[in-house]
Design a protein around this motif. Sequence first.
Motif, mmCIF file in Angstrom:
data_model
loop_
_atom_site.group_PDB
_atom_site.id
_atom_site.type_symbol
_atom_site.label_atom_id
_atom_site.label_comp_id
_atom_site.label_asym_id
_atom_site.label_seq_id
_atom_site.Cartn_x
_atom_site.Cartn_y
_atom_site.Cartn_z
ATOM 1 N N SER A 16 0.812 -1.224 0.000
ATOM 2 C CA SER A 16 0.000 0.000 0.000
ATOM 3 C C SER A 16 0.844 1.271 0.000
ATOM 4 C CB SER A 16 -0.931 0.012 1.223
ATOM 5 O OG SER A 16 -0.187 -0.020 2.425
ATOM 6 N N SER A 17 2.168 1.129 -0.174
ATOM 7 C CA SER A 17 3.020 2.319 -0.204
ATOM 8 C C SER A 17 2.953 3.005 -1.559
ATOM 9 C CB SER A 17 4.477 1.926 0.070
ATOM 10 O OG SER A 17 5.319 3.006 -0.273
ATOM 11 N N ILE A 18 2.937 4.347 -1.528
ATOM 12 C CA ILE A 18 2.925 5.118 -2.780
ATOM 13 C C ILE A 18 4.343 5.352 -3.312
ATOM 14 C CG2 ILE A 18 0.759 6.301 -2.240
ATOM 15 C CD1 ILE A 18 2.391 8.762 -1.369
ATOM 16 N N ASP A 25 11.358 2.845 -3.950
ATOM 17 C CA ASP A 25 12.012 3.381 -2.740
ATOM 18 C C ASP A 25 11.307 2.956 -1.453
ATOM 19 O OD1 ASP A 25 13.835 4.739 -4.230
ATOM 20 O OD2 ASP A 25 12.636 6.583 -4.313
ATOM 21 N N SER A 26 10.208 2.269 -1.582
ATOM 22 C CA SER A 26 9.395 1.959 -0.403
ATOM 23 C C SER A 26 10.062 0.940 0.521
ATOM 24 C CB SER A 26 8.043 1.409 -0.871
ATOM 25 O OG SER A 26 7.444 0.644 0.146
ATOM 26 N N VAL A 27 10.103 1.281 1.780
ATOM 27 C CA VAL A 27 10.638 0.368 2.798
ATOM 28 C C VAL A 27 9.695 -0.823 2.978
ATOM 29 C CG1 VAL A 27 11.196 0.164 5.249
ATOM 30 C CG2 VAL A 27 11.867 2.227 3.985
ATOM 31 N N SER A 28 8.405 -0.535 3.108
ATOM 32 C CA SER A 28 7.465 -1.639 3.380
ATOM 33 C C SER A 28 7.376 -2.617 2.204
ATOM 34 C CB SER A 28 6.079 -1.096 3.744
ATOM 35 O OG SER A 28 5.536 -0.355 2.680
ATOM 36 N N ARG A 29 7.488 -2.108 0.970
ATOM 37 C CA ARG A 29 7.476 -3.013 -0.192
ATOM 38 C C ARG A 29 8.718 -3.906 -0.194
ATOM 39 N NH1 ARG A 29 3.925 -1.761 -4.657
ATOM 40 N NH2 ARG A 29 2.598 -0.044 -4.007
HETATM 41 C C1 LIG Z 1 1.966 10.884 2.959
HETATM 42 C C2 LIG Z 1 2.957 10.495 4.012
HETATM 43 C C3 LIG Z 1 2.612 10.617 5.355
HETATM 44 C C4 LIG Z 1 3.538 10.240 6.351
HETATM 45 N N1 LIG Z 1 3.159 10.334 7.654
HETATM 46 C C5 LIG Z 1 4.035 9.923 8.621
HETATM 47 C C6 LIG Z 1 3.668 9.948 9.998
HETATM 48 O O1 LIG Z 1 2.573 10.315 10.379
HETATM 49 N N2 LIG Z 1 4.575 9.546 10.911
HETATM 50 C C7 LIG Z 1 5.809 9.071 10.556
HETATM 51 O O2 LIG Z 1 6.590 8.701 11.426
HETATM 52 N N3 LIG Z 1 6.180 9.011 9.245
HETATM 53 C C8 LIG Z 1 5.316 9.416 8.288
HETATM 54 N N4 LIG Z 1 5.679 9.351 6.970
HETATM 55 C C9 LIG Z 1 6.968 8.729 6.625
HETATM 56 C C10 LIG Z 1 6.736 7.270 6.231
HETATM 57 O O3 LIG Z 1 6.104 6.548 7.276
HETATM 58 C C11 LIG Z 1 8.064 6.610 5.888
HETATM 59 O O4 LIG Z 1 8.584 7.280 4.751
HETATM 60 C C12 LIG Z 1 7.930 5.132 5.596
HETATM 61 O O5 LIG Z 1 9.146 4.658 5.049
HETATM 62 C C13 LIG Z 1 6.779 4.867 4.638
HETATM 63 O O6 LIG Z 1 6.782 3.533 4.213
HETATM 64 P P1 LIG Z 1 7.196 3.221 2.707
HETATM 65 O O7 LIG Z 1 8.665 3.547 2.603
HETATM 66 O O8 LIG Z 1 6.899 1.779 2.520
HETATM 67 O O9 LIG Z 1 6.368 4.093 1.812
HETATM 68 C C14 LIG Z 1 4.797 9.728 5.968
HETATM 69 C C15 LIG Z 1 5.123 9.615 4.619
HETATM 70 C C16 LIG Z 1 4.219 9.981 3.645
HETATM 71 C C17 LIG Z 1 4.588 9.824 2.198
#
Ligand SMILES: Cc1cc2nc3c(=O)[nH]c(=O)nc-3n(C[C@H](O)[C@H](O)[C@H](O)COP(=O)(O)O)c2cc1C
Length: 174
Positions: free
Chosen positions: A8-10, A14-18
């Motif tokens: 569900s990461s946008i 670069d996504s950590v969760s992916r």
């Molecule tokens: C739209 C958006 C909202 C976010 N809100 C928070 C947040 O509320 N708290 C936090 O610690 N990080 C927040 N982050 C940082 C993300 O949690 C962090 O980048 C994480 O790696 C996201 O997972 P992903 O890399 O799989 O996308 C946000 C990032 C984005 C893009």
Amino acid sequence: MTILRIDSSISGADSVSRHLTADIADQLGGEVVHRDLVANPLTHLTERGQNPDVLAEFMAADTIVVGAPMYNFTVPSQLKAWLDRLAVAGTTFAYLPEGPKGLVGDKRVIVALASGGVYADDNPFEHNKSYLKAFFNFLGIEPEFVEALGVAISPDARTEALGKAGSQIERLAA
Ligand SMILES: Cc1cc2nc3c(=O)[nH]c(=O)nc-3n(C[C@H](O)[C@H](O)[C@H](O)COP(=O)(O)O)c2cc1C
């Protein structure tokens, strides 16, 4: 074993969760069904739009691996739309006189959390892990968590968080 991998990461590559959900699915081994909620988003729930195929896919999987980035203190709305298809009275839970009862039971759910900051479980801003734990508990499942927290603090913190998450994945796949 059938693994359902949910992303569900946008943030694409670069996504950590992916990265974590791919690693978990790889290390568990088995047939993987991949649902990308960003490439193929579900609509907001409506009275008619229940998407029974989404629930059937969930019920058919032995293990579900869920990528859960923290967006504004909770799950991305893409992920919420998927969760909305899983809570179905009479199928995945029932309201009984003594309280709600989860009906799903025998499934493994592994949630890969990623957040920019670090949140202790009792932090009032923390509505990602606590929400997902409560949600899956409600269906009768005790989810396991892999956590990469604090990835936006510094490059070193990100490396450390990914290292810890990698060790958690090795342990749960052992
Ligand atoms: C739209 C958006 C909202 C976010 N809100 C928070 C947040 O509320 N708290 C936090 O610690 N990080 C927040 N982050 C940082 C993300 O949690 C962090 O980048 C994480 O790696 C996201 O997972 P992903 O890399 O799989 O996308 C946000 C990032 C984005 C893009």
